[in-house]
Design an enzyme around this catalytic site. Structure first.
Site, PDB file in Angstrom:
ATOM      1  N   HIS A   1     -13.311   2.568   0.082  1.00 17.29           N
ATOM      2  CA  HIS A   1     -13.260   1.497   1.104  1.00 17.29           C
ATOM      3  C   HIS A   1     -13.871   0.193   0.580  1.00 17.29           C
ATOM      4  O   HIS A   1     -14.318  -0.650   1.362  1.00 17.29           O
ATOM      5  CB  HIS A   1     -14.047   1.872   2.384  1.00 17.29           C
ATOM      6  CG  HIS A   1     -13.493   3.011   3.165  1.00 17.29           C
ATOM      7  ND1 HIS A   1     -14.306   3.964   3.761  1.00 17.29           N
ATOM      8  CD2 HIS A   1     -12.235   3.353   3.479  1.00 17.29           C
ATOM      9  CE1 HIS A   1     -13.559   4.844   4.403  1.00 17.29           C
ATOM     10  NE2 HIS A   1     -12.289   4.503   4.243  1.00 17.29           N
TER      11      HIS A   1
ATOM     12  N   ASN B   1       0.878  -1.178   0.000  1.00 15.29           N
ATOM     13  CA  ASN B   1       0.000   0.000   0.000  1.00 15.29           C
ATOM     14  C   ASN B   1       0.916   1.228   0.000  1.00 15.29           C
ATOM     15  O   ASN B   1       1.448   1.609   1.047  1.00 15.29           O
ATOM     16  CB  ASN B   1      -0.884  -0.048   1.258  1.00 15.29           C
ATOM     17  CG  ASN B   1      -1.843   1.129   1.336  1.00 15.29           C
ATOM     18  OD1 ASN B   1      -1.803   2.037   0.490  1.00 15.29           O
ATOM     19  ND2 ASN B   1      -2.683   1.144   2.343  1.00 15.29           N
TER      20      ASN B   1
ATOM     21  N   ARG C   1     -12.898  15.460   8.132  1.00 11.89           N
ATOM     22  CA  ARG C   1     -13.644  15.779   6.901  1.00 11.89           C
ATOM     23  C   ARG C   1     -15.097  16.086   7.230  1.00 11.89           C
ATOM     24  O   ARG C   1     -15.695  15.435   8.083  1.00 11.89           O
ATOM     25  CB  ARG C   1     -13.593  14.599   5.931  1.00 11.89           C
ATOM     26  CG  ARG C   1     -12.283  14.453   5.232  1.00 11.89           C
ATOM     27  CD  ARG C   1     -12.257  13.191   4.379  1.00 11.89           C
ATOM     28  NE  ARG C   1     -11.264  12.262   4.867  1.00 11.89           N
ATOM     29  CZ  ARG C   1     -11.153  10.997   4.461  1.00 11.89           C
ATOM     30  NH1 ARG C   1     -11.972  10.513   3.561  1.00 11.89           N
ATOM     31  NH2 ARG C   1     -10.212  10.219   4.956  1.00 11.89           N
TER      32      ARG C   1
ATOM     33  N   GLU D   1      -8.147  -5.425   5.132  1.00 17.83           N
ATOM     34  CA  GLU D   1      -8.026  -5.087   3.708  1.00 17.83           C
ATOM     35  C   GLU D   1      -6.823  -5.784   3.074  1.00 17.83           C
ATOM     36  O   GLU D   1      -6.876  -6.183   1.907  1.00 17.83           O
ATOM     37  CB  GLU D   1      -7.932  -3.563   3.547  1.00 17.83           C
ATOM     38  CG  GLU D   1      -9.265  -2.903   3.867  1.00 17.83           C
ATOM     39  CD  GLU D   1      -9.170  -1.412   4.116  1.00 17.83           C
ATOM     40  OE1 GLU D   1      -9.319  -0.664   3.159  1.00 17.83           O
ATOM     41  OE2 GLU D   1      -8.970  -1.013   5.283  1.00 17.83           O
TER      42      GLU D   1
ATOM     43  N   ARG E   1      -2.602  -2.054  -3.444  1.00 15.39           N
ATOM     44  CA  ARG E   1      -3.812  -1.259  -3.234  1.00 15.39           C
ATOM     45  C   ARG E   1      -3.759  -0.060  -4.178  1.00 15.39           C
ATOM     46  O   ARG E   1      -2.756   0.666  -4.207  1.00 15.39           O
ATOM     47  CB  ARG E   1      -3.861  -0.765  -1.790  1.00 15.39           C
ATOM     48  CG  ARG E   1      -5.031   0.154  -1.593  1.00 15.39           C
ATOM     49  CD  ARG E   1      -5.031   0.803  -0.243  1.00 15.39           C
ATOM     50  NE  ARG E   1      -6.201   1.654  -0.128  1.00 15.39           N
ATOM     51  CZ  ARG E   1      -6.192   2.840   0.457  1.00 15.39           C
ATOM     52  NH1 ARG E   1      -5.083   3.314   0.990  1.00 15.39           N
ATOM     53  NH2 ARG E   1      -7.294   3.555   0.512  1.00 15.39           N
TER      54      ARG E   1
END
Ligand code: AMP
Length: 401
Positions: free
Chosen positions: A180, A7, A241, A388, A91
């Site tokens: 996601h 990643n 956010r 993940e 990823r």
């Protein structure tokens, strides 16, 4: 059979080496501050202590070289030779409309990933650097790209279109993509396993609640809606956010405070959400302690978050014409009973009823198998730990062998 999962961020490279025989993690680590002063590799071999390696890692090529050398190190390594890595799974944040599934990396796939840089200017270039560095280092090893957006490509058009002039979609690709995806897919599959039912028979709402948060409606195994949109800014309020707000607020604030596009973007991404609302922290652990002490607007921030999660659960139950199972995952979803209780509270009218004791102790009670619903709840409510990296490794294995 060993698969390396990579990643790559703009200045970091996270990795896991997974033994696919038993899906155990042979080693994992993170190389931070690539191309900056004092880069640092933290590497943890299976069953061993974390070691720190300082070096001069000017770019992703140097970083991946160091990672491979560390994996083969006499003392801290877990490999005898690089050839033991049978495949690499990467990823990749944005696959746009080009990728509804993971893909074996070849020149054509690289071109398509590059073409999607516009949609993820902060992430795809870093992912590309990671892939290119690995291809250089391991030219004969098959590599697979696993996209955050791919799982959501099954959304129907009514769920992914914004009601703005159609030209924005046709010319600039403005639509809901969702993110996601790897996590939503992993926990949906796991939930079906736990319930002992085929994924294709279930209506599941997956709540990935972490620093970045999104919720997905997974109908018979397919994502049919999700809360993040064109970018990961839409949907739930997050650590820093804003999540969804009235778009007219942007021009209003720009005028009032004489802000540029870049400034307003930065406020919405970095100074909003839990941090902006509470004035205390973006971290739920801090917010819960502060709320207990009655500090600042911590409780308000938590209330807003929980309320939004609840609204999405209601909305997605309506979108799917029912819900069989709700899954909570990621940092907050896995660790915060208060959020789960509030988001699922007073929902008996659609068959959701939490058991307080199970909810509080689920992580320490294997006999619950993740289940936190009351026995007489029509809807199952599960806490599932996301993984993940393992999902990326599985997809890689499926495509390559
Ligand atoms: P993630 O992005 O999935 O790593 O989630 C990170 C967020 O999860 C943190 O910012 C915390 O708000 C929350 N979190 C992680 N661990 C805990 C914990 N043990 N208790 C409460 N919140 C946690």
């Amino acid at each position: 059979m060993k698969v390396l999962v990579v990643n790559a961020g703009s200045s970091s490279l996270k990795y896991q080496l997974i033994n696919m025989k038993d899906e155990s993690v042979l080693a994992k680590g993170n190389l931070e501050r690539i191309g900056m002063a004092e880069p640092l590799l933290k590497h943890t071999p299976q069953g061993g202590e974390t070691i720190e390696i300082h070096g001069d890692f000017a770019d992703h090529n140097a970083a991946i070289k160091q990672v491979i050398e560390t994996l083969m190190d006499n003392e801290h390594g877990v490999l005898d030779s690089m050839e033991e890595i049978r495949a690499v799974g990467h990823r990749v944040v944005h696959g746009g409309e080009d990728f509804a599934n993971s893909a074996i990396i070849n020149d054509e796939v690289m071109e398509a990933i590059k073409a999607n840089v516009e949609l993820a200017p902060l992430h795809n270039p870093a992912n590309i650097m990671g892939i290119e560095a690995c291809r250089k280092m391991m030219p004969n090893t098959p590599m697979v790209a696993v996209f955050d957006t791919a799982f959501h490509q099954t959304m129907p058009q009514k769920a992914f279109m914004y009601a703005i002039p159609y030209e924005a979609y046709e010319r600039f690709g403005v639509r809901r993509y969702g993110f996601h995806g790897t996590s939503h897919k992993y926990v949906a599959i796991k939930a079906a396993n736990i319930l002992g039912k085929p994924l294709e028979s279930l209506k599941i709402i997956t709540c990935h609640l972490g620093n970045g948060s999104s919720i997905a409606a997974v109908d018979h195994g397919k994502s049919v809606d999700t809360s993040m949109g064109f970018t990961p800014l839409e949907g739930l309020p997050m650590g820093t956010r804003s999540g969804s707000i009235d778009p007219a607020i942007l021009s209003y604030m720009m005028e009032k405070k004489n802000l540029s596009c870049e400034e307003v973007n930065s406020i919405l991404n970095k100074e909003s959400g839990m941090l902006g609302l509470s004035g205390i922290s973006s971290d739920f652990r801090d917010l819960h302690s502060a709320a207990v002490e009655g500090k600042g607007r911590a409780q308000l921030a938590l209330d807003v978050f929980n309320y939004e999660v609840k609204k999405y659960i209601g909305a997605y139950a309506a979108a799917m014409g029912g819900v069989d199972c709700i899954v909570f995952t990621a940092g907050i979803g896995e660790n915060t009973p208060e959020v789960r209780a509030a988001a699922c509270g007073d929902m008996e009218f659609i068959g959701i009823k939490i058991d307080d004791e199970r909810n509080r102790t689920v992580r320490n009670r294997p006999e619950y198998n993740g289940e936190i619903n009351a026995d007489d709840s029509k809807v199952k409510v599960l806490v599932v730990l996301t993984n993940e990296e393992l999902m990326i490794a599985r997809e890689t294995l499926d495509l390559v062998f």
